[in-house]
Enzyme design. Structure first.
Site, PDB file in Angstrom:
ATOM      1  N   ASP A  21       0.824  -1.204   0.000  1.00 51.17           N
ATOM      2  CA  ASP A  21       0.000   0.000   0.000  1.00 51.17           C
ATOM      3  C   ASP A  21       0.864   1.261   0.000  1.00 51.17           C
ATOM      4  O   ASP A  21       1.955   1.280   0.580  1.00 51.17           O
ATOM      5  CB  ASP A  21      -0.900  -0.008   1.242  1.00 51.17           C
ATOM      6  CG  ASP A  21      -2.005   1.029   1.160  1.00 51.17           C
ATOM      7  OD1 ASP A  21      -2.341   1.461   0.038  1.00 51.17           O
ATOM      8  OD2 ASP A  21      -2.513   1.438   2.213  1.00 51.17           O
ATOM      9  N   ASN A  69     -10.589  -3.249  -6.114  1.00 53.62           N
ATOM     10  CA  ASN A  69      -9.885  -2.275  -6.953  1.00 53.62           C
ATOM     11  C   ASN A  69     -10.537  -2.064  -8.309  1.00 53.62           C
ATOM     12  O   ASN A  69     -10.225  -1.086  -9.007  1.00 53.62           O
ATOM     13  CB  ASN A  69      -8.426  -2.701  -7.161  1.00 53.62           C
ATOM     14  CG  ASN A  69      -7.551  -2.490  -5.941  1.00 53.62           C
ATOM     15  OD1 ASN A  69      -6.538  -3.165  -5.761  1.00 53.62           O
ATOM     16  ND2 ASN A  69      -7.941  -1.555  -5.078  1.00 53.62           N
TER      17      ASN A  69
END
Length: 252
Positions: A21, A69
């Site tokens: 991330d 996503n």
């Protein structure tokens, strides 16, 4: 390079999972063109893979693209798919050099036929390598994974091949992704967030959790080595007491 190089194999995690991330924040902080934080993140993977091979880690699973996503802007999704394609092409010589098996987990149905074919070809060509396994999670979600396993068992019950009373955690666990791999021992999230984001929920039931504010493109093998050294110092009880663990360690 590694503060964990001298650790006994028994103290090392067999399976490390990483939520990579912080790519977009890295790109914004460094005034990169839109989406280029992901490009920097792609390049950060290689030294981490090499560290894991050198250290003796059996499996490294990285979260490249989650099932959630797909909700991102179409332009970013397109870029990520292009990066995944180039990553596979670039990783193949490395897989051959270090004898690393490459695997993919996740729902492949939304992926392009070309990407699916590339993934299958990479898996086939590296299936016999045994130095380490690199798993890339693409279009993956932990809840999807568990629901898929439950559906498989339900179909077996419906077909009369299985009795519902026979279903337990061990049987369900044999139907989730990576059922043939060691459970996740150590789960790392970069970027300063403190959540699992639907990643390997079943496989990480007893994982030791590590969180760092370091953005993924800036995450280095030295920081991973420090985490592995800390992992070796943690007492993993799996529901037992400290006394039970101490007693077991004293047995010949």
């Amino acid at each position: 390079m590694s503060t964990s190089a001298a650790l006994a194999p028994a103290l090392l995690p067999r399976h490390i999972a990483i939520i990579m991330d912080g790519n977009n924040r890295y790109g914004k902080a460094n005034h990169l063109p839109k989406g280029h934080g992901h490009v920097a993140g792609k390049d950060a993977l290689d030294p981490i893979v090499e560290y894991c091979v050198d250290t003796g880690i059996e499996v490294l699973t990285v979260f490249a693209f989650s099932s959630e996503n797909w909700q991102r802007p179409p332009s970013e999704v397109t870029l990520l798919m292009q990066l995944l394609t180039s990553t596979i092409h670039e990783q193949m010589p490395r897989m051959d050099k270090y004898r690393i098996r490459l695997r993919f987990i996740g729902d492949r149905s939304p992926l392009s036929a070309e990407l699916q074919a590339l993934m299958a070809d990479a898996e086939e060509k590296t299936a016999h390598f045994d130095a380490m396994t690199l798993v890339i999670a693409i279009s993956y979600g932990g809840q999807w994974d568990i629901a898929r396993a439950a559906k498989q068992l339900a179909k077996q019950v419906q077909a009369g091949e299985l009795c519902a009373d026979d279903i337990d955690k061990d049987l369900l666990g044999r139907h989730v992704q990576l059922a043939d791999a060691p459970a996740v021992d150590m789960l790392i999230r970069t970027g300063g967030e403190y959540r699992l984001s639907n990643f390997l929920l079943w496989q990480s039931a007893y994982a030791e959790l590590f969180f760092t504010k370091t953005l993924w493109p800036e995450f280095r093998a030295a920081e991973l080595a420090s985490m592995v050294a800390e992992f070796a110092q943690r007492q993993r009880r799996f529901g037992k007491t400290n006394e039970q663990i101490a007693c077991a360690q004293q047995l010949p």
